[in-house]
Design an enzyme around this catalytic site. Structure first.
Site, PDB file in Angstrom:
ATOM      1  N   ARG A  68       0.834  -1.210   0.000  1.00  0.00           N
ATOM      2  CA  ARG A  68       0.000   0.000   0.000  1.00  0.00           C
ATOM      3  C   ARG A  68       0.864   1.254   0.000  1.00  0.00           C
ATOM      4  O   ARG A  68       0.584   2.217  -0.713  1.00  0.00           O
ATOM      5  CB  ARG A  68      -0.963   0.009   1.189  1.00  0.00           C
ATOM      6  CG  ARG A  68      -2.024  -1.060   1.120  1.00  0.00           C
ATOM      7  CD  ARG A  68      -2.902  -1.085   2.345  1.00  0.00           C
ATOM      8  NE  ARG A  68      -2.084  -1.348   3.533  1.00  0.00           N
ATOM      9  CZ  ARG A  68      -2.358  -0.925   4.755  1.00  0.00           C
ATOM     10  NH1 ARG A  68      -3.446  -0.217   4.993  1.00  0.00           N
ATOM     11  NH2 ARG A  68      -1.572  -1.212   5.765  1.00  0.00           N
ATOM     12  N   ASN A 108      -6.045  -2.751   2.386  1.00  0.00           N
ATOM     13  CA  ASN A 108      -6.002  -4.202   2.547  1.00  0.00           C
ATOM     14  C   ASN A 108      -7.428  -4.721   2.713  1.00  0.00           C
ATOM     15  O   ASN A 108      -8.221  -4.136   3.448  1.00  0.00           O
ATOM     16  CB  ASN A 108      -5.199  -4.591   3.787  1.00  0.00           C
ATOM     17  CG  ASN A 108      -3.711  -4.472   3.596  1.00  0.00           C
ATOM     18  OD1 ASN A 108      -3.212  -4.424   2.475  1.00  0.00           O
ATOM     19  ND2 ASN A 108      -2.982  -4.421   4.692  1.00  0.00           N
TER      20      ASN A 108
END
Length: 106
Positions: free
Chosen positions: A34, A53
């Site tokens: 990320r 996520n």
């Protein structure tokens, strides 16, 4: 009744705003994926959205901005030097919804 065809990605030279939602599967959680996605989106420029996520082990990426810039991010997700191991990317294209301040990690 025939189902409608899925939305197509914008042409590579398109400056028109679009919304890209991509789900990245593989070993992509717990490896900085990320953070790197956010860094790439900021480097590409003019993208707003987030990387998140999901409970099933994927990373969801939502990016809004010029079509060619969203395509650049998608290419990186699929073929770039990403952390972890990307096994596949599924995406959908839509019209932008707005409401994002920059590109966030969620």
């Amino acid at each position: 009744m025939c189902p409608s065809p899925p939305p197509q990605p914008p042409p590579a030279d398109s400056a028109a705003p679009v919304r890209l939602t991509a789900w990245v599967r593989g070993h992509v959680q717990g490896v900085g994926f990320r953070w790197h996605t956010r860094a790439r989106a900021l480097a590409i420029g003019e993208l707003r959205g987030f990387a998140l996520n999901t409970a099933d082990g994927r990373v969801q990426v939502v990016a809004e901005g010029p079509g060619e810039r969203c395509l650049s991010l998608l290419r990186w997700l699929r073929e770039g030097d990403t952390p972890g191991r990307v096994e596949g990317v599924t995406e959908i294209w839509d019209t932008p919804r707005g409401g994002y301040e920059g590109f966030a990690i969620r």
